[in-house]
Design an enzyme around this catalytic site. Structure first.
Site, PDB file in Angstrom:
ATOM      1  N   GLU A 273     -82.975 105.444 -42.466  1.00 47.51           N
ATOM      2  CA  GLU A 273     -82.324 104.295 -43.107  1.00 47.51           C
ATOM      3  C   GLU A 273     -82.163 104.467 -44.608  1.00 47.51           C
ATOM      4  O   GLU A 273     -81.393 103.744 -45.243  1.00 47.51           O
ATOM      5  CB  GLU A 273     -83.099 102.996 -42.814  1.00 47.51           C
ATOM      6  N   ASP A 315     -51.713 127.601 -60.999  1.00 46.40           N
ATOM      7  CA  ASP A 315     -50.789 128.417 -61.767  1.00 46.40           C
ATOM      8  C   ASP A 315     -51.618 129.433 -62.548  1.00 46.40           C
ATOM      9  O   ASP A 315     -52.825 129.252 -62.746  1.00 46.40           O
ATOM     10  CB  ASP A 315     -49.984 127.514 -62.713  1.00 46.40           C
ATOM     11  N   ASP A 563     -51.666 120.586 -64.293  1.00 46.16           N
ATOM     12  CA  ASP A 563     -51.702 119.671 -65.438  1.00 46.16           C
ATOM     13  C   ASP A 563     -50.365 119.048 -65.779  1.00 46.16           C
ATOM     14  O   ASP A 563     -50.259 118.257 -66.705  1.00 46.16           O
ATOM     15  CB  ASP A 563     -52.242 120.393 -66.670  1.00 46.16           C
ATOM     16  N   ASP A 567     -46.957 118.522 -61.031  1.00 42.26           N
ATOM     17  CA  ASP A 567     -48.137 118.899 -60.246  1.00 42.26           C
ATOM     18  C   ASP A 567     -48.736 117.710 -59.506  1.00 42.26           C
ATOM     19  O   ASP A 567     -49.577 117.894 -58.624  1.00 42.26           O
ATOM     20  CB  ASP A 567     -49.221 119.511 -61.157  1.00 42.26           C
ATOM     21  N   ASN A 631     -92.163 113.211 -34.194  1.00 40.41           N
ATOM     22  CA  ASN A 631     -93.233 112.215 -34.164  1.00 40.41           C
ATOM     23  C   ASN A 631     -92.827 110.972 -33.372  1.00 40.41           C
ATOM     24  O   ASN A 631     -93.628 110.410 -32.609  1.00 40.41           O
ATOM     25  CB  ASN A 631     -93.614 111.813 -35.596  1.00 40.41           C
ATOM     26  N   ASN A 656     -93.297 104.895 -41.536  1.00 38.64           N
ATOM     27  CA  ASN A 656     -91.910 105.231 -41.871  1.00 38.64           C
ATOM     28  C   ASN A 656     -91.613 104.968 -43.344  1.00 38.64           C
ATOM     29  O   ASN A 656     -90.913 105.749 -44.007  1.00 38.64           O
ATOM     30  CB  ASN A 656     -90.971 104.413 -40.992  1.00 38.64           C
ATOM     31  N   ASP A 660     -90.482 107.761 -46.068  1.00 38.24           N
ATOM     32  CA  ASP A 660     -89.253 107.667 -46.850  1.00 38.24           C
ATOM     33  C   ASP A 660     -89.521 107.695 -48.347  1.00 38.24           C
ATOM     34  O   ASP A 660     -88.769 108.322 -49.114  1.00 38.24           O
ATOM     35  CB  ASP A 660     -88.492 106.386 -46.491  1.00 38.24           C
TER      36      ASP A 660
END
Length: 817
Positions: A273, A315, A563, A567, A631, A656, A660
Site C-alpha cells: 500500500e 538533428d 528546438d 519540431d 510471510n 506490515n 513499510d
C-alpha cells in the site's frame, strides 16, 4: 466569434496602449477568470484528497474492522487499528505533498513566458498569468498565448494547423477580415512581429473550447501501464488468498468477525500500500537530482520513460556539432569566389522576421547589420514545400525579391545553375560544409507578395558554412551506445553533409535514407528500414513523424530532441520529447523534458538518473512480492491448520506497518552502476518469477519457525504470536540488504538513511514483546534461546536468498535490465 458580456466589460475598458494593465488590475482579473490554461488540472481540496485515500478499499475495510472491534468491546484493538491507519495516511499525505511541491518548483523554471505590457513597461509574464485586456507582443517562434485582436503587425504569418489542420502559414493583418485580424491560443507565429490585445483566455478561447469537448485523460506512460499491470497481479493474489483463508477459518469454527478481521489484515499485509507514496517520493527525488544535472522534467511519469529510451532521434546541429556556424566562403553562379551573393544574403538576413537561425547570425557576423538605403516592403516566410524564405526590398524606387534556401530546391526554381556551380556545391557538401543558395529577381509595385512572385528567380551564388563537431561527441556517443541508446540523426540537410559530420564524430552513417524515399515506402517497409538506418537526410517535419511512429510500432521507446517550431509535432509523437531552455516556445511547450544546456552528455546523465529512480521503485516491488508475500502465504497456511490464529489481526497490521516504515527510505538508496547500463522496462514475468522463487524460501523458514515454537518451546497462542512476529520482522526487513543489489551485500553499501531505518525497525520489532505496550498488543517475553534461534535462522535465510539471487535468479535480474 462574438465576445461574451463578461469579456466585453474588460476589453472595452482596456487601458491606453502605452500603459497596459497595472499589476494590481491584472491580478484582480486573474482572480475573476482564473489561470490562462485551456485544460487546467482538476483542483482538489485537501479534504477531497483525504476522502479519496479513505475510500481505498483496504483502508475502508480496516476502519470497518476498527468499528466492529469497538462495538464488540475490544476498544484497545480498535484504537490501535485507527492509529496505524492514521500513521499510514499521514505519512502518505506528507510525502506526496513534499513531492508535489518539489515538482511545482521545477516546473516554474521552465514555465512559458510572454512579453506583456504591465505598469507601462514591457516585461516577461508567465503565460498562465495573462488576462483579458493585456497587450502582448509576438515575434517569430512564439506560441500565441490567448485569443485576441491585432493592433499592430509587420509581416506576421501564423501556423494555425492546431486549429484548422492546414499546414501552410496564414498571413495576418490589422483591420482585415475577421479571421485575418485575429490570433488564437495554441497557434504559432512563424514569421514577423505583432502586438495584440487579449480578449479570451484559458477555457474560453477557441482552442480551449475544442480541448474541453475532446478532453480525455492523456494516454498512460509505459511506467503507469506497468504499475497498473502490477496492481492487477497483486490484486488477484490478494483476492484468491484472502477469500480462501476467510472460508477456511469459518469452516474450522472461528467466528465470522474474527475471520473477517484476520482476512482483512492479511489483505493489507499482502498489498504494497505504500507503493504510490514510495513511487512518488522516488521519482520526485530523481527529478530534483536531474534538475541539478541540468535536466528538468515536466511530470514525474516522464522520468521512467526517459530512462527507458532505446533510440534517440535528433538533428546533428547542436548535438553532434556545436551549432555555432561560421561563414567560410561566398561563390557566384559559376563557382568563383565573389562577394555579390553575400551582399544579397545580408539583406535577406537583416529583413526576414522568421525564427532566428545560426545561418543568418553567421552572415551578419561577417557583413555587419547596416541597412543602408534599403527599405523592407514585404516577406514570404519559409515553409517546407518551397524550402526557402524571401524578402522584398526597395531602393531608389526599385524593388527586388531576395530569396535564400537549400540548394536542391533553389536550383530547381532558378534560372542559371550550370554544371560548374553544381560541382562546387557537391565538393563543399562532401567536405562537410552547409551550403545556402542565394537568388533574386526584380518585381513590380504591388501591395503584397506571395510564393507566385518567386517565379523567374536568377541564381546569384552560394554561401558555405562550417559547423565544427562537438569536442566530446565521440566519447559521449560511445557512452550512449554502452548504455543501450542508439542515436539516429534526422536532418533536413544534404546527405553528403550528414555523412561527413558523422564521420568526424565516429558515427557510421551506413546507407542514408532520404525524405523522398520515405514517402515511397509502406508502413511495414519503413519500420524495417528505420530500425537499420542511422542517418535520415533531406527530411521534412511530416517525414520525421513517420520515422518516429514506425520505430514506436516496432516496440522501441523513442526519444526525440528538437528546438524548432517544426519540431513540435515530432516532440509530441515521441515517447519522450526533449528540448532546450533556449528553444522556441512551441518546442518547449511540446517537450516533456527540458535541458538547460545543449549537450548530449547532459542528456546522458539525465537518462542514467531516470534509470536509477526506476531501480529504487523496483526494489520496493521486489521486496513486496518476495519476502512479504512469503510471510503472508505462511500466515494463510498456518491459519488453516493451527487451533488458533497464527497472529492477531492487530499484530499483522503492526508487522506490515513496521515493514513499510523500514522501506520509506528506499528513495535515498544508491543503485548499482550495472543497473543503469541498459534501458529499463517493466517485466511482469521477471517480477512473478522472483516472487515464486524467493517467496517459498521465506515460507520455508516460517514453517521451520512454527516447528521450533510448537515442538521445542511448546508454545501457547501468545508465545507463538510473539515468536513468529519477531522472526517475521527480522527476515522481512533485513532481506532488503540482499535484494537491493545485484552484487554481494558486502560490495554494495546501502544509503545511511536506509541502513538506519531497517536496523531501527528490526530492533523495535524484535524488542516489542518486552515493552510495557507489548502486553496490550498480545505479546509475551521470549526465551533467550529462541532469540538465538531467530538470529541463526535469519542469517541462514539471508545467505540462501543471496545464493538464489546469484545462481538461480541471474536470468531474472538480466531480464529486469
Amino acid at each position: 466569434m462574438a465576445l461574451t458580456r463578461r469579456y466585453l466589460r474588460f476589453v472595452n475598458a482596456a487601458p491606453a496602449e502605452e500603459l497596459g494593465l497595472s499589476t494590481a488590475e491584472a491580478n484582480r482579473r486573474r482572480d475573476v477568470y482564473g489561470p490562462n490554461d485551456p485544460t487546467p488540472p482538476m483542483a482538489r481540496h485537501r479534504l477531497a484528497l483525504f476522502a479519496a485515500m479513505v475510500r481505498n478499499p483496504l483502508v475502508a475495510i480496516l476502519l470497518a474492522s476498527a468499528g466492529i472491534s469497538f462495538f464488540t468491546g475490544d476498544r484497545v484493538n480498535s484504537t490501535i487499528i485507527v492509529v496505524i491507519v492514521a500513521i499510514s495516511l499521514g505519512l502518505d499525505a506528507v510525502q506526496n505533498a513534499r513531492s508535489q511541491a518539489a515538482m511545482k518548483r521545477l516546473q516554474k523554471e521552465v514555465a512559458l513566458q510572454v512579453l506583456a505590457l504591465r505598469d507601462g513597461n514591457w516585461q516577461k509574464v508567465p503565460r498562465s498569468n495573462i488576462v483579458p485586456g493585456d497587450l502582448v507582443r509576438l515575434s517569430a517562434g512564439d506560441l500565441i498565448p490567448a485569443d485576441g485582436t491585432l493592433i499592430e503587425e509587420r509581416d506576421l504569418h501564423v501556423q494555425e494547423s492546431a486549429l484548422t489542420g492546414e499546414s501552410i502559414p496564414v498571413e495576418k493583418e490589422v483591420g482585415g477580415l475577421e479571421e485575418a485580424s485575429k490570433v488564437f491560443l495554441g497557434t504559432i507565429a512563424v514569421s514577423g512581429t505583432a502586438t495584440f490585445r487579449v480578449e479570451r483566455t484559458g477555457r474560453d478561447t477557441k482552442f480551449g473550447e475544442i480541448a474541453q469537448e475532446l478532453r480525455e485523460a492523456a494516454p498512460p506512460t509505459e511506467f503507469q501501464r506497468g504499475l497498473h499491470d502490477f496492481g492487477v497481479l497483486i490484486m488477484r493474489a490478494v483476492v484468491l488468498l484472502t477469500a480462501f483463508v476467510f472460508l477456511a477459518l469459518v469452516t474450522v469454527r472461528h467466528s465470522v468477525v474474527e475471520s473477517l478481521l484476520f482476512a482483512a489484515a492479511l489483505a493489507v499485509g499482502l498489498t504494497p500500500e505504500f507503493l504510490p507514496m514510495i513511487t512518488t517520493l522516488t521519482l520526485a527525488k530523481g527529478a530534483v537530482k536531474m534538475a541539478k544535472r541540468k535536466v528538468i522534467v515536466k511530470n514525474l511519469a516522464s522520468i521512467q520513460n526517459f530512462g527507458s529510451i532505446e533510440i534517440l532521434c535528433s538533428d546533428k546541429t547542436g548535438t553532434l556539432t556545436t551549432g555555432e556556424l561560421t561563414l567560410e566562403g561566398a561563390f557566384d553562379d559559376e563557382g568563383r569566389e565573389s562577394t555579390s551573393p553575400l551582399e544579397l544574403a545580408r539583406l535577406n538576413a537583416l529583413f526576414q522576421t522568421g525564427y532566428s537561425n545560426p545561418l543568418d547570425a553567421a552572415v551578419l557576423a561577417k557583413t555587419g547589420e547596416e541597412r543602408g538605403e534599403y527599405q523592407k516592403v514585404d516577406e514570404i516566410p519559409f515553409d517546407f514545400e518551397r524550402r526557402r524564405v524571401s524578402v522584398i526590398v526597395e531602393k531608389d524606387g526599385h524593388r527586388r525579391l531576395v530569396s535564400k534556401g537549400a540548394p536542391e530546391g533553389m536550383l530547381t526554381a532558378c534560372q542559371g545553375g550550370g554544371d560548374a556551380i553544381r560541382a562546387k556545391i557537391a565538393d563543399l557538401e562532401q567536405n562537410g560544409f552547409r551550403v545556402l543558395a542565394i537568388a533574386s529577381t526584380e518585381v513590380g509595385q504591388k501591395a503584397s507578395y506571395g510564393p507566385a512572385d518567386e517565379s523567374g528567380l536568377q541564381l546569384e551564388g552560394i554561401l558555405a558554412f562550417a559547423d565544427p563537431p562537438m569536442p566530446d561527441a565521440l566519447q559521449v556517443l560511445n557512452r550512449l551506445k554502452r548504455d543501450g541508446i542508439q542515436v539516429k540523426v534526422i536532418t533536413g540537410d544534404n546527405e553528403e553533409v550528414a555523412r561527413h559530420v558523422c564521420g568526424q564524430v565516429g558515427l557510421d552513417p551506413g546507407v542514408i535514407l532520404l525524405g523522398s524515399e520515405i514517402d515511397a515506402l509502406d508502413e511495414r517497409t519503413l519500420g524495417e528500414r528505420a530500425e537499420t538506418t542511422t542517418v535520415f537526410a533531406r527530411v521534412n517535419p511530416t517525414q520525421k513523424n513517420k520515422i518516429i511512429l514506425s520505430l514506436k510500432r516496432k516496440g522501441h521507446v523513442v526519444g526525440y530532441m528538437g528546438d524548432g517550431i517544426n519540431d513540435a509535432p515530432a516532440l509530441h509523437t515521441a515517447d519522450i520529447g526533449i528540448s532546450f531552455s533556449s528553444a522556441t516556445e512551441a518546442a518547449k511547450d511540446a517537450a516533456q523534458v527540458i535541458l538547460t544546456e545543449r549537450s548530449l552528455e547532459v542528456l546522458h546523465r539525465g537518462v542514467l538518473e531516470g534509470r536509477m529512480a526506476f531501480g529504487n521503485v523496483m526494489k520496493y516491488i521486489l521486496m513486496g512480492t518476495s519476502s512479504n508475500f512469503g510471510n503472508m502465504f505462511s500466515m494463510a497456511a498456518a491459519a488453516v491448520f493451527l487451533p488458533f490464529l497464527p497472529m492477531l489481526p492487530i499484530q499483522i497490521l503492526l508487522n506490515n506497518l513496521l515493514y513499510d516504515l523500514a522501506q520509506v527510505t528506499i528513495p535515498t538508496d544508491q543503485v548499482d552502476p550495472s543497473f543503469t547500463h541498459r534501458p529499463k522496462r517493466w517485466d511482469l514475468t521477471a517480477i512473478r518469477n522472483f516472487m515464486l522463487w524467493v517467496g517459498p524460501v521465506s515460507s520455508a523458514f516460517d514453517f521451520l519457525t512454527f516447528y521450533v515454537l510448537l515442538r521445542v518451546f511448546q508454545a501457547d497462542a501468545k508465545l507463538f504470536h510473539s515468536g513468529w512476529f519477531v522472526e517475521s520482522i527480522a527476515t522481512q526487513t533485513l532481506v532488503i540488504f540482499v535484494i537491493r543489489t545485484q552484487r554481494s551485500p558486502w560490495q554494495s553499501k546501502p544509503s545511511r538513511a536506509l541502513a538506519i531505518s531497517v536496523i531501527a525497525t528490526t530492533i523495535i520489532g524484535t524488542t516489542l514483546p518486552y515493552w510495557p505496550i507489548g502486553k496490550d498488543l498480545g505479546f509475551v517475553p521470549l526465551p533467550p534461546l529462541y532469540l538465538a534461534f531467530v538470529a541463526g535462522a535469519t542469517a541462514c535465510y539471508l545467505a540462501l536468498v543471496e545464493f538464489l539471487k546469484q545462481k538461480i535468479l541471474g536470468a531474472v535480474w538480466k531480464s529486469a535490465e
